[in-house]
Design a protein around this motif. Sequence first.
Motif, mmCIF file in Angstrom:
data_model
loop_
_atom_site.group_PDB
_atom_site.id
_atom_site.type_symbol
_atom_site.label_atom_id
_atom_site.label_comp_id
_atom_site.label_asym_id
_atom_site.label_seq_id
_atom_site.Cartn_x
_atom_site.Cartn_y
_atom_site.Cartn_z
ATOM 1 N N LEU A 51 -74.264 -19.845 84.902
ATOM 2 C CA LEU A 51 -73.325 -20.519 85.013
ATOM 3 C C LEU A 51 -72.965 -21.339 84.104
ATOM 4 O O LEU A 51 -71.713 -21.477 83.666
ATOM 5 C CB LEU A 51 -73.875 -21.712 86.561
ATOM 6 N N ASN A 52 -73.885 -21.889 83.220
ATOM 7 C CA ASN A 52 -73.791 -22.831 82.252
ATOM 8 C C ASN A 52 -73.414 -22.249 80.964
ATOM 9 O O ASN A 52 -72.444 -22.560 80.133
ATOM 10 C CB ASN A 52 -74.982 -23.543 81.760
ATOM 11 N N ARG A 53 -73.801 -20.801 80.831
ATOM 12 C CA ARG A 53 -72.983 -20.113 79.644
ATOM 13 C C ARG A 53 -71.643 -19.526 79.831
ATOM 14 O O ARG A 53 -70.978 -19.781 78.933
ATOM 15 C CB ARG A 53 -73.855 -18.609 79.547
ATOM 16 N N VAL A 54 -71.238 -19.396 81.272
ATOM 17 C CA VAL A 54 -69.771 -19.105 81.298
ATOM 18 C C VAL A 54 -69.181 -20.413 81.205
ATOM 19 O O VAL A 54 -68.143 -20.351 80.620
ATOM 20 C CB VAL A 54 -69.557 -18.409 82.747
ATOM 21 N N ALA A 55 -69.686 -21.232 81.412
ATOM 22 C CA ALA A 55 -68.834 -22.766 81.591
ATOM 23 C C ALA A 55 -68.751 -23.089 80.207
ATOM 24 O O ALA A 55 -67.760 -23.436 79.704
ATOM 25 C CB ALA A 55 -69.615 -23.920 82.122
ATOM 26 N N VAL A 56 -69.751 -22.922 78.980
ATOM 27 C CA VAL A 56 -69.718 -23.281 77.596
ATOM 28 C C VAL A 56 -68.593 -22.257 77.033
ATOM 29 O O VAL A 56 -67.937 -22.558 76.153
ATOM 30 C CB VAL A 56 -70.972 -22.992 77.111
ATOM 31 N N SER A 57 -68.720 -21.195 77.446
ATOM 32 C CA SER A 57 -67.777 -19.963 76.670
ATOM 33 C C SER A 57 -66.445 -20.129 77.119
ATOM 34 O O SER A 57 -65.535 -19.829 76.337
ATOM 35 C CB SER A 57 -68.288 -18.428 77.459
ATOM 36 N N GLN A 58 -66.042 -21.067 78.255
ATOM 37 C CA GLN A 58 -64.582 -21.095 78.538
ATOM 38 C C GLN A 58 -64.460 -22.508 78.492
ATOM 39 O O GLN A 58 -63.006 -22.886 78.822
ATOM 40 C CB GLN A 58 -64.600 -20.793 79.931
ATOM 41 N N ALA A 59 -65.042 -23.427 77.992
ATOM 42 C CA ALA A 59 -64.738 -24.843 77.861
ATOM 43 C C ALA A 59 -63.738 -24.963 76.367
ATOM 44 O O ALA A 59 -63.636 -24.267 75.714
ATOM 45 C CB ALA A 59 -66.036 -25.765 77.402
ATOM 46 N N GLY A 60 -62.819 -25.705 76.800
ATOM 47 C CA GLY A 60 -61.771 -26.099 75.799
ATOM 48 C C GLY A 60 -60.746 -25.205 75.482
ATOM 49 O O GLY A 60 -59.955 -25.128 74.735
ATOM 50 N N THR A 61 -60.794 -24.095 76.785
ATOM 51 C CA THR A 61 -59.566 -22.959 76.651
ATOM 52 C C THR A 61 -58.755 -23.297 77.887
ATOM 53 O O THR A 61 -59.118 -23.959 78.878
ATOM 54 C CB THR A 61 -60.142 -21.739 76.670
ATOM 55 N N LEU A 69 -86.056 -29.340 86.216
ATOM 56 C CA LEU A 69 -86.448 -28.337 85.620
ATOM 57 C C LEU A 69 -86.497 -27.036 86.141
ATOM 58 O O LEU A 69 -86.268 -26.195 85.527
ATOM 59 C CB LEU A 69 -88.034 -28.743 84.851
ATOM 60 N N SER A 70 -86.982 -26.760 87.354
ATOM 61 C CA SER A 70 -87.137 -25.723 87.931
ATOM 62 C C SER A 70 -85.556 -24.959 88.154
ATOM 63 O O SER A 70 -85.335 -23.975 87.800
ATOM 64 C CB SER A 70 -87.689 -25.783 89.389
ATOM 65 N N VAL A 71 -84.565 -26.010 88.659
ATOM 66 C CA VAL A 71 -83.344 -25.637 88.801
ATOM 67 C C VAL A 71 -82.554 -25.059 87.338
ATOM 68 O O VAL A 71 -81.921 -24.097 87.470
ATOM 69 C CB VAL A 71 -82.524 -26.731 89.572
ATOM 70 N N ILE A 72 -82.790 -25.970 86.557
ATOM 71 C CA ILE A 72 -81.920 -25.514 85.185
ATOM 72 C C ILE A 72 -82.418 -24.516 84.505
ATOM 73 O O ILE A 72 -81.633 -23.778 83.642
ATOM 74 C CB ILE A 72 -82.019 -26.907 84.074
ATOM 75 N N GLN A 75 -82.315 -27.057 77.317
ATOM 76 C CA GLN A 75 -81.069 -26.215 77.994
ATOM 77 C C GLN A 75 -80.410 -25.617 76.501
ATOM 78 O O GLN A 75 -79.815 -24.338 76.783
ATOM 79 C CB GLN A 75 -80.045 -27.303 78.133
ATOM 80 N N ILE A 76 -80.251 -25.950 75.479
ATOM 81 C CA ILE A 76 -79.608 -25.319 74.406
ATOM 82 C C ILE A 76 -80.465 -24.008 74.220
ATOM 83 O O ILE A 76 -80.272 -23.015 73.717
ATOM 84 C CB ILE A 76 -79.439 -26.186 73.085
ATOM 85 N N ARG A 77 -81.883 -24.041 74.218
ATOM 86 C CA ARG A 77 -82.684 -22.891 73.802
ATOM 87 C C ARG A 77 -82.540 -21.946 74.945
ATOM 88 O O ARG A 77 -82.523 -20.845 74.582
ATOM 89 C CB ARG A 77 -84.341 -23.454 73.758
#
Length: 212
Positions: free
Chosen positions: A109-119, A98-101, A174-176
Amino acid sequence: MNALEQQEEEFSTRQGEVLDAVLSLLVEGREALTMSAVARRASCSKETLYKWFGDRDGLLTATVRWQASKVRAGNWDRQKLDASSLEESLRAFWANWLSVIASRTSIALNRVAVSQAGTAKSNLGAIVLANGRFAIGERLKPLLEAGREAGLLDFDDAEEAFRTYFGLVGRDLQIRLLLGDRVELTEAERTREAARATKQFFALHGARASQT
């Protein structure tokens, strides 16, 4: 220490500084994450980056591993595992997660990964899955399996058990975070959330619970 953790220990102090520079660039988001940008921020040459990490995907893979390595299952003895030490290890693991996430670096890092996923732009989404979520699962499942061997847990499939536990801890956090909700968990709150999820997990998969 398992094989994943041993790999993560192989990063030198200087390499760790470079990977922290990558994370800083991701958090700031002011410029494209290129080898040149990382070299400037980390005060090293591009040649060094290529030597250490290979190409850009290799650098990103190392960065995700570096961030994920902060989540550990702790020290536990399979031969001496009892209910108390199992619960303590599980609570500590998830409080740490929980501390790390919830850190700015993981969110970026996760926002960039989501934005580029599937491209075709980047393989970062697959890299985060393989070296983040999936690697963390492989780090915790040996502890779950040890708990089953000790007669403390009851489940058929370690991956399914891990996914259940993951959902109990993470819920909608995570989604929040990815959508900009300013969720700030204190150490006490993280400890309490981990204890809540652990209690719920044992209600589902504790050996005694499964026998009732």
